[in-house]
Design a protein around this motif. Structure first.
Motif, PDB file in Angstrom:
ATOM      1  N   THR A 149       0.552  -1.023  -0.212  1.00 55.02           N
ATOM      2  CA  THR A 149       0.011  -0.168   0.025  1.00 55.02           C
ATOM      3  C   THR A 149       1.272   1.688  -0.073  1.00 55.02           C
ATOM      4  OG1 THR A 149       0.379  -0.234   1.671  1.00 55.02           O
ATOM      5  CG2 THR A 149      -1.891  -1.028   1.188  1.00 55.02           C
ATOM      6  N   VAL A 150       0.284   2.204  -0.842  1.00 52.24           N
ATOM      7  CA  VAL A 150       1.625   3.851  -0.983  1.00 52.24           C
ATOM      8  C   VAL A 150      -0.022   4.464  -0.473  1.00 52.24           C
ATOM      9  CG1 VAL A 150       2.561   4.628  -2.088  1.00 52.24           C
ATOM     10  CG2 VAL A 150       2.450   2.689  -2.357  1.00 52.24           C
ATOM     11  N   LEU A 155      -2.847   1.957  -4.426  1.00 47.79           N
ATOM     12  CA  LEU A 155      -2.713   3.674  -3.619  1.00 47.79           C
ATOM     13  C   LEU A 155      -3.301   4.049  -3.896  1.00 47.79           C
ATOM     14  CD1 LEU A 155      -0.080   3.641  -7.434  1.00 47.79           C
ATOM     15  CD2 LEU A 155       0.290   2.375  -5.693  1.00 47.79           C
ATOM     16  N   ILE A 156      -3.213   4.603  -3.147  1.00 43.73           N
ATOM     17  CA  ILE A 156      -4.603   5.930  -2.616  1.00 43.73           C
ATOM     18  C   ILE A 156      -3.482   7.444  -2.459  1.00 43.73           C
ATOM     19  CG2 ILE A 156      -7.026   6.886  -0.497  1.00 43.73           C
ATOM     20  CD1 ILE A 156      -4.188   3.280  -0.757  1.00 43.73           C
ATOM     21  N   GLU A 157      -4.628   8.306  -3.092  1.00 43.40           N
ATOM     22  CA  GLU A 157      -4.276   9.554  -2.983  1.00 43.40           C
ATOM     23  C   GLU A 157      -5.867  10.878  -2.128  1.00 43.40           C
ATOM     24  OE1 GLU A 157      -0.989  11.829  -3.357  1.00 43.40           O
ATOM     25  OE2 GLU A 157      -0.453  10.371  -2.554  1.00 43.40           O
ATOM     26  N   PRO A 158      -4.993  11.788  -1.838  1.00 42.32           N
ATOM     27  CA  PRO A 158      -6.280  13.008  -2.209  1.00 42.32           C
ATOM     28  C   PRO A 158      -7.671  12.702  -3.417  1.00 42.32           C
ATOM     29  CG  PRO A 158      -4.458  13.728  -1.181  1.00 42.32           C
ATOM     30  CD  PRO A 158      -3.862  12.922  -1.756  1.00 42.32           C
ATOM     31  N   GLY A 159      -7.931  13.086  -3.017  1.00 36.68           N
ATOM     32  CA  GLY A 159      -9.091  12.785  -3.853  1.00 36.68           C
ATOM     33  C   GLY A 159      -9.525  14.663  -4.721  1.00 36.68           C
ATOM     34  N   THR A 160      -8.671  14.734  -5.151  1.00 36.92           N
ATOM     35  CA  THR A 160      -8.649  16.143  -6.019  1.00 36.92           C
ATOM     36  C   THR A 160      -7.760  16.152  -7.157  1.00 36.92           C
ATOM     37  OG1 THR A 160      -6.335  16.733  -5.265  1.00 36.92           O
ATOM     38  CG2 THR A 160      -7.819  17.594  -3.782  1.00 36.92           C
ATOM     39  N   PRO A 161      -8.200  17.018  -8.055  1.00 37.02           N
ATOM     40  CA  PRO A 161      -7.911  16.792  -9.731  1.00 37.02           C
ATOM     41  C   PRO A 161      -6.389  16.573  -9.483  1.00 37.02           C
ATOM     42  CG  PRO A 161      -9.039  18.964  -9.376  1.00 37.02           C
ATOM     43  CD  PRO A 161      -8.816  18.287  -8.190  1.00 37.02           C
ATOM     44  N   GLU A 208      -1.191   8.049 -13.628  1.00 35.41           N
ATOM     45  CA  GLU A 208      -0.328   8.349 -13.916  1.00 35.41           C
ATOM     46  C   GLU A 208       0.176   6.945 -13.697  1.00 35.41           C
ATOM     47  OE1 GLU A 208       4.147   9.805 -12.191  1.00 35.41           O
ATOM     48  OE2 GLU A 208       2.782  11.655 -13.142  1.00 35.41           O
ATOM     49  N   ALA A 209       0.243   6.892 -12.204  1.00 37.87           N
ATOM     50  CA  ALA A 209       0.463   5.618 -11.878  1.00 37.87           C
ATOM     51  C   ALA A 209      -0.127   4.502 -12.140  1.00 37.87           C
ATOM     52  CB  ALA A 209       0.777   5.432  -9.809  1.00 37.87           C
ATOM     53  N   ALA A 228      -6.313  -0.590  -7.036  1.00 39.88           N
ATOM     54  CA  ALA A 228      -5.772  -1.504  -7.283  1.00 39.88           C
ATOM     55  C   ALA A 228      -5.744  -2.498  -8.451  1.00 39.88           C
ATOM     56  CB  ALA A 228      -7.053  -1.910  -5.723  1.00 39.88           C
ATOM     57  N   ALA A 229      -4.343  -3.164  -8.696  1.00 45.77           N
ATOM     58  CA  ALA A 229      -4.123  -4.346  -9.465  1.00 45.77           C
ATOM     59  C   ALA A 229      -3.780  -5.442  -9.032  1.00 45.77           C
ATOM     60  CB  ALA A 229      -3.256  -3.168 -10.184  1.00 45.77           C
TER      61      ALA A 229
END
Length: 317
Positions: A151-152, A180-186, A194-195, A256-257
């Motif tokens: 997880t990242v 992979l999780i990031e903020p829900g922003t543009p 990209e990831a 998720a992959a």
């Protein structure tokens, strides 16, 4: 894990001057929003770490848990024995993994020793089978071969582009599954996009949230893919973040992959369902037709009842 984490966080800011906590939170907000890529740890000392844990851990936990739950639903016969959390800081994703699966061993990698120390302290009673290791997050990072899950979460936006690519490559090379999780922003969505491309080029299959591994049908700059997780605020959380509501909705983007065969959902609900008299409007990302809006009416019987109970981010078929 909700109550266990809340109990571990209780009293965390005791003795920390409110002004110092507020200043740390303001700086952390800027980093959380991805405005200050860096090659140094964002969490620098105990004050930073305490403020971060109180400010971000509940929301990060809920977002990661939502992403892992969506992923786990697509791989019901699989569970990790080993989990590596890259840039895991105080361990929110490790708590989320423990809320999703049992019996695995987690390792948290982070370059900020104060974060690792506090994470170990918070998890000591509930997650004792967790290793906390100091590690530079970026080029040169390696993940043990044969790791089941990497997880990242909320890390890529803190990194320079070359370090982001190195982290994703390390995960894709070593792990059976990558989330992979990031903020829900543009901007957060663009980093996930990209990831996602990097993961598919490395041969992994996209399992969630996308119903396919093809190019994302969203046109960058016109929209972005994100979801929401409800966070119940404790008094500690309200003290650090301000506001009076007992809850907030944490917006996040994720992917998720896997390296193994797994079937994504035929479609996913990508906006909050709109309830109308006798009908439900669903915005979907689909396998064959890209983005589309579907209207489910009472004529559809069981499907209508399912649509009325459906939530943003759910599978749809």
């Amino acid at each position: 894990m909700h109550e266990e984490l809340r109990a571990a966080l209780a009293g965390l800011l005791d003795g920390l001057p409110p002004k110092q906590a507020a200043q740390a939170v303001e700086r952390l907000i800027a980093n959380y929003r991805g405005r200050t890529p860096t090659d140094a740890p964002v969490l620098r000392d105990r004050a930073d770490v305490a403020a971060y844990a109180a400010y971000r851990m509940p929301a990060t936990f809920e977002a990661v848990r939502a992403a892992l739950t969506a992923f786990a639903a697509r791989v019901p016969d699989w569970s990790p024995a080993t989990h590596v959390d890259i840039g895991g800081g105080t361990g929110a994703a490790t708590w989320a993994a423990a809320a999703t699966w049992e019996g695995h061993h987690s390792t948290v990698l982070d370059w900020a020793q104060p974060a690792l120390d506090l994470g170990r302290e918070l998890a000591a009673k509930t997650l004792p089978d967790t290793a906390w290791r100091r590690q530079t997050i970026g080029e040169g990072l390696t993940v043990p071969a044969g790791t089941d899950l990497v997880t990242v979460s909320y890390v890529l936006g803190e990194l320079r582009p070359e370090d982001r690519r190195a982290v994703v490559a390390a995960a894709a090379t070593a792990a059976q599954a990558v989330v992979l999780i990031e903020p829900g922003t543009p901007d957060g969505y663009l980093r996930i996009r990209e990831a996602r491309t990097q993961l598919t080029e490395a041969g992994l299959r996209i399992v969630a949230p996308c119903p396919h591994s093809d190019t994302c049908p969203i046109v960058p700059g016109q929209d972005w893919c994100h979801f929401a997780a409800r966070v119940n605020r404790s008094s500690l959380h309200r003290q650090v973040k301000g506001g009076s509501l007992p809850y907030e909705d944490e917006k996040f983007s994720y992917v998720a992959a896997t390296t193994f065969d797994a079937a994504p959902a035929p479609a996913r609900i990508i906006r909050k369902p709109q309830l109308r008299k006798g009908q439900v409007l669903l915005d979907l990302c689909t396998t064959q037709d890209g983005l589309q809006r579907t209207t489910v009416t009472k004529r559809h019987g069981t499907h209508y009842r399912q649509a009325r109970d459906a939530s943003w981010g759910d599978d749809w078929s």
